[in-house]
Scaffold this active site. Structure first.
Site, PDB file in Angstrom:
ATOM      1  N   GLY A   1      -3.523   4.376 -16.468  1.00  0.00           N
ATOM      2  CA  GLY A   1      -3.826   3.086 -15.844  1.00  0.00           C
ATOM      3  C   GLY A   1      -5.318   2.843 -15.809  1.00  0.00           C
ATOM      4  O   GLY A   1      -6.054   3.532 -15.093  1.00  0.00           O
TER       5      GLY A   1
ATOM      6  N   VAL B  13      -9.477   0.113 -10.842  1.00  0.00           N
ATOM      7  CA  VAL B  13     -10.002   1.422 -10.435  1.00  0.00           C
ATOM      8  C   VAL B  13     -10.159   2.336 -11.645  1.00  0.00           C
ATOM      9  O   VAL B  13     -11.208   2.962 -11.843  1.00  0.00           O
ATOM     10  CB  VAL B  13      -9.082   2.097  -9.386  1.00  0.00           C
TER      11      VAL B  13
ATOM     12  N   LYS C 225      -0.010  -1.663  10.631  1.00  0.00           N
ATOM     13  CA  LYS C 225       0.409  -2.322   9.403  1.00  0.00           C
ATOM     14  C   LYS C 225       1.281  -3.501   9.792  1.00  0.00           C
ATOM     15  O   LYS C 225       1.831  -3.531  10.915  1.00  0.00           O
ATOM     16  CB  LYS C 225       1.234  -1.326   8.584  1.00  0.00           C
TER      17      LYS C 225
HETATM   18  P1  NAI Z   1      -4.693  -2.610 -11.270  1.00  0.00           P
HETATM   19  O1  NAI Z   1      -3.450  -3.424 -11.204  1.00  0.00           O
HETATM   20  O2  NAI Z   1      -6.008  -3.286 -11.480  1.00  0.00           O
HETATM   21  O3  NAI Z   1      -4.548  -1.508 -12.418  1.00  0.00           O
HETATM   22  C1  NAI Z   1      -3.379  -0.805 -12.679  1.00  0.00           C
HETATM   23  C2  NAI Z   1      -3.264  -0.641 -14.181  1.00  0.00           C
HETATM   24  O4  NAI Z   1      -2.169   0.227 -14.464  1.00  0.00           O
HETATM   25  C3  NAI Z   1      -2.992  -1.961 -14.923  1.00  0.00           C
HETATM   26  O5  NAI Z   1      -3.942  -2.109 -15.957  1.00  0.00           O
HETATM   27  C4  NAI Z   1      -1.575  -1.778 -15.460  1.00  0.00           C
HETATM   28  O6  NAI Z   1      -1.401  -2.438 -16.719  1.00  0.00           O
HETATM   29  C5  NAI Z   1      -1.470  -0.293 -15.603  1.00  0.00           C
HETATM   30  N1  NAI Z   1      -0.123   0.263 -15.582  1.00  0.00           N
HETATM   31  C6  NAI Z   1       0.958  -0.128 -14.859  1.00  0.00           C
HETATM   32  N2  NAI Z   1       2.001   0.685 -15.097  1.00  0.00           N
HETATM   33  C7  NAI Z   1       1.572   1.620 -15.976  1.00  0.00           C
HETATM   34  C8  NAI Z   1       2.195   2.753 -16.603  1.00  0.00           C
HETATM   35  N3  NAI Z   1       3.451   3.058 -16.387  1.00  0.00           N
HETATM   36  N4  NAI Z   1       1.440   3.493 -17.434  1.00  0.00           N
HETATM   37  C9  NAI Z   1       0.150   3.193 -17.673  1.00  0.00           C
HETATM   38  N5  NAI Z   1      -0.476   2.154 -17.115  1.00  0.00           N
HETATM   39  C10 NAI Z   1       0.228   1.371 -16.285  1.00  0.00           C
HETATM   40  O7  NAI Z   1      -4.703  -1.739  -9.927  1.00  0.00           O
HETATM   41  P2  NAI Z   1      -5.933  -0.934  -9.294  1.00  0.00           P
HETATM   42  O8  NAI Z   1      -6.571  -1.772  -8.283  1.00  0.00           O
HETATM   43  O9  NAI Z   1      -6.745  -0.330 -10.375  1.00  0.00           O
HETATM   44  O10 NAI Z   1      -5.156   0.212  -8.509  1.00  0.00           O
HETATM   45  C11 NAI Z   1      -4.559   1.304  -9.191  1.00  0.00           C
HETATM   46  C12 NAI Z   1      -3.693   2.094  -8.230  1.00  0.00           C
HETATM   47  O11 NAI Z   1      -4.486   2.586  -7.163  1.00  0.00           O
HETATM   48  C13 NAI Z   1      -2.576   1.270  -7.573  1.00  0.00           C
HETATM   49  O12 NAI Z   1      -1.462   2.122  -7.384  1.00  0.00           O
HETATM   50  C14 NAI Z   1      -3.163   0.899  -6.227  1.00  0.00           C
HETATM   51  O13 NAI Z   1      -2.155   0.708  -5.245  1.00  0.00           O
HETATM   52  C15 NAI Z   1      -3.975   2.133  -5.911  1.00  0.00           C
HETATM   53  N6  NAI Z   1      -5.107   1.874  -5.031  1.00  0.00           N
HETATM   54  C16 NAI Z   1      -6.045   0.944  -5.365  1.00  0.00           C
HETATM   55  C17 NAI Z   1      -7.125   0.719  -4.542  1.00  0.00           C
HETATM   56  C18 NAI Z   1      -8.187  -0.255  -4.915  1.00  0.00           C
HETATM   57  O14 NAI Z   1      -9.261  -0.200  -4.337  1.00  0.00           O
HETATM   58  N7  NAI Z   1      -7.964  -1.165  -5.876  1.00  0.00           N
HETATM   59  C19 NAI Z   1      -7.286   1.446  -3.260  1.00  0.00           C
HETATM   60  C20 NAI Z   1      -6.277   2.459  -3.027  1.00  0.00           C
HETATM   61  C21 NAI Z   1      -5.216   2.622  -3.881  1.00  0.00           C
END
Ligand code: NAI
Length: 347
Positions: free
Chosen positions: A176, A180, A78
């Site tokens: 969320g 994903v 990392k």
């Molecule tokens: P994203 O940013 O596209 O989606 C996250 C969503 O959660 C957003 O729509 C946001 O408005 C919402 N959100 C934030 N705080 C919230 C709360 N307190 N209550 C309800 N909703 C809330 O992120 P993504 O890419 O979907 O990733 C989701 C999670 O998975 C993150 O923690 C990320 O680190 C993890 N992750 C993502 C990967 C990927 O391939 N994108 C891979 C591995 C982990």
């Protein structure tokens, strides 16, 4: 550095500075037994170099476990870049960072992490070939593969808990519905699950819910939703002293990183009878996707690889039960069967 609590016989730690561009960075290569270390670059305004070093050492070690558990031909590493991603990004800075990565001669491959976007990785790629998840290599959107991996992890949890991986009549609460979460909702609906969703962006929650026929809940209420599965897909530390006593789901399986606020919360979940799918096992689709990147990127191969998260989780659940340990501890033990830990360096 050898006395740092986070130091775990890391193979290399490179401190790199470049006054001209403002670069202050650390690259940690924890283990290369399975192959070159693969892990993201995090950009963050660390208060001091100690905080940055502790973070990069811990994160690099975590990648060794994650990459081994996901059966990738990569070790763990990392890097951290000290700075404010909203203010300090320049092309020259990422060229300097790319040269730091290049100095390790391919022992470390850099990808994106918090504070870093794919175009930043592309910029580093102009000065070093040791980059992953660039625009050019076809794997720059990991969300579909991550969602598919989480869905397959859920199947394993259902089988383990209920003897069948059928989603018919099962209720899933998704916190969320971003990149994903909303894709996960698609797979779940197709498989016959009932859904409740929440997002701090109310418009997004409503839009996704309308598309898949889900109920919408307030962001703080979704964790208390009566459900078979709770899927944290928003942010970390959602499983903590305040939330665990209120959970009404029998299984927790979601994409968010670092879902447990502290290690001890894994035991707290087990005491409440909640089956916890360790986050780094179930969300490995992201790194699996990147590991498949390159000129011949094959999305189907990446999806098939992510589906193997099902078998890994079953192994973790069985090991936890057999050894009387938490699923989080069992994930580490299963990972350690997939690489050879080096132990601490002699003092
Ligand atoms: P994203 O940013 O596209 O989606 C996250 C969503 O959660 C957003 O729509 C946001 O408005 C919402 N959100 C934030 N705080 C919230 C709360 N307190 N209550 C309800 N909703 C809330 O992120 P993504 O890419 O979907 O990733 C989701 C999670 O998975 C993150 O923690 C990320 O680190 C993890 N992750 C993502 C990967 C990927 O391939 N994108 C891979 C591995 C982990």
């Amino acid at each position: 550095m050898f006395d740092y609590p986070a130091y775990d016989a890391h193979e290399h730690v490179l401190h790199s500075s470049d006054p001209e561009t403002g670069l202050r960075a650390i690259v940690a290569v924890h283990h290369t037994g399975r192959g070159p270390a693969l892990g993201g670059l995090r950009m963050y305004p660390y208060p001091d170099a100690d905080a940055a070093l502790t973070d990069v050492l811990r994160l690099a070690r975590g990648m060794t476990y994650k990459n081994a558990l996901a059966e990738l031909p990569f070790g763990g590493g990392k890097s951290v870049l000290i700075g404010d991603p909203g203010r300090d990004k320049t092309r020259a800075l990422f060229h300097a960072m790319g040269r730091a990565v290049d100095a390790l001669g391919g022992r470390y491959k850099v990808a994106e992490d918090s504070g870093i976007a794919v175009p930043d990785v592309d910029t580093m790629g102009e000065v070093t070939p040791h980059v992953a998840g660039t625009t050019a290599d076809g794997s720059s959107d990991p969300a579909p593969v991550t969602a598919w991996g989480v869905f397959n992890g859920m199947r394993a949890a259902l089988t383990y808990r209920h003897g069948s991986d059928s989603f018919a009549g099962r209720r899933v609460a998704v916190q969320g519905v971003g990149a994903v979460g909303r894709r996960l909702c698609g797979h779940l609906t197709e498989a016959g699950a009932e859904l409740a969703v929440a997002d701090t962006r109310a418009d997004l929650a409503r839009e996704v819910a309308a598309g898949v026929g889900a109920e919408v809940r307030a962001p703080d209420a979704i964790l208390r939703e009566p459900a078979d599965i709770l899927a944290p897909c928003a942010m970390g530390a959602v499983l903590n002293d305040a939330t665990i006593p209120e959970l009404r789901a029998g299984i927790v399986a979601g994409a968010a990183n670092n879902q447990l606020e502290a290690d001890r919360h894994a035991a707290m979940l087990a005491e409440r009878g909640v089956l916890y799918a360790p986050d780094y096992a179930v969300n490995a689709g992201g790194v699996i996707n990147i590991s498949h990147g390159g000129p011949g990127y094959d999305a189907d191969a990446a999806l098939a690889h992510a589906a193997r998260i099902h078998d890994t989780l079953l192994e973790i659940f069985q090991r936890a039960q057999g050894e009387g340990i938490t699923t989080a501890a069992a994930a580490d033990r299963v990972a350690e069967t997939r690489f050879t830990p080096r132990g601490r360096a002699p003092r």
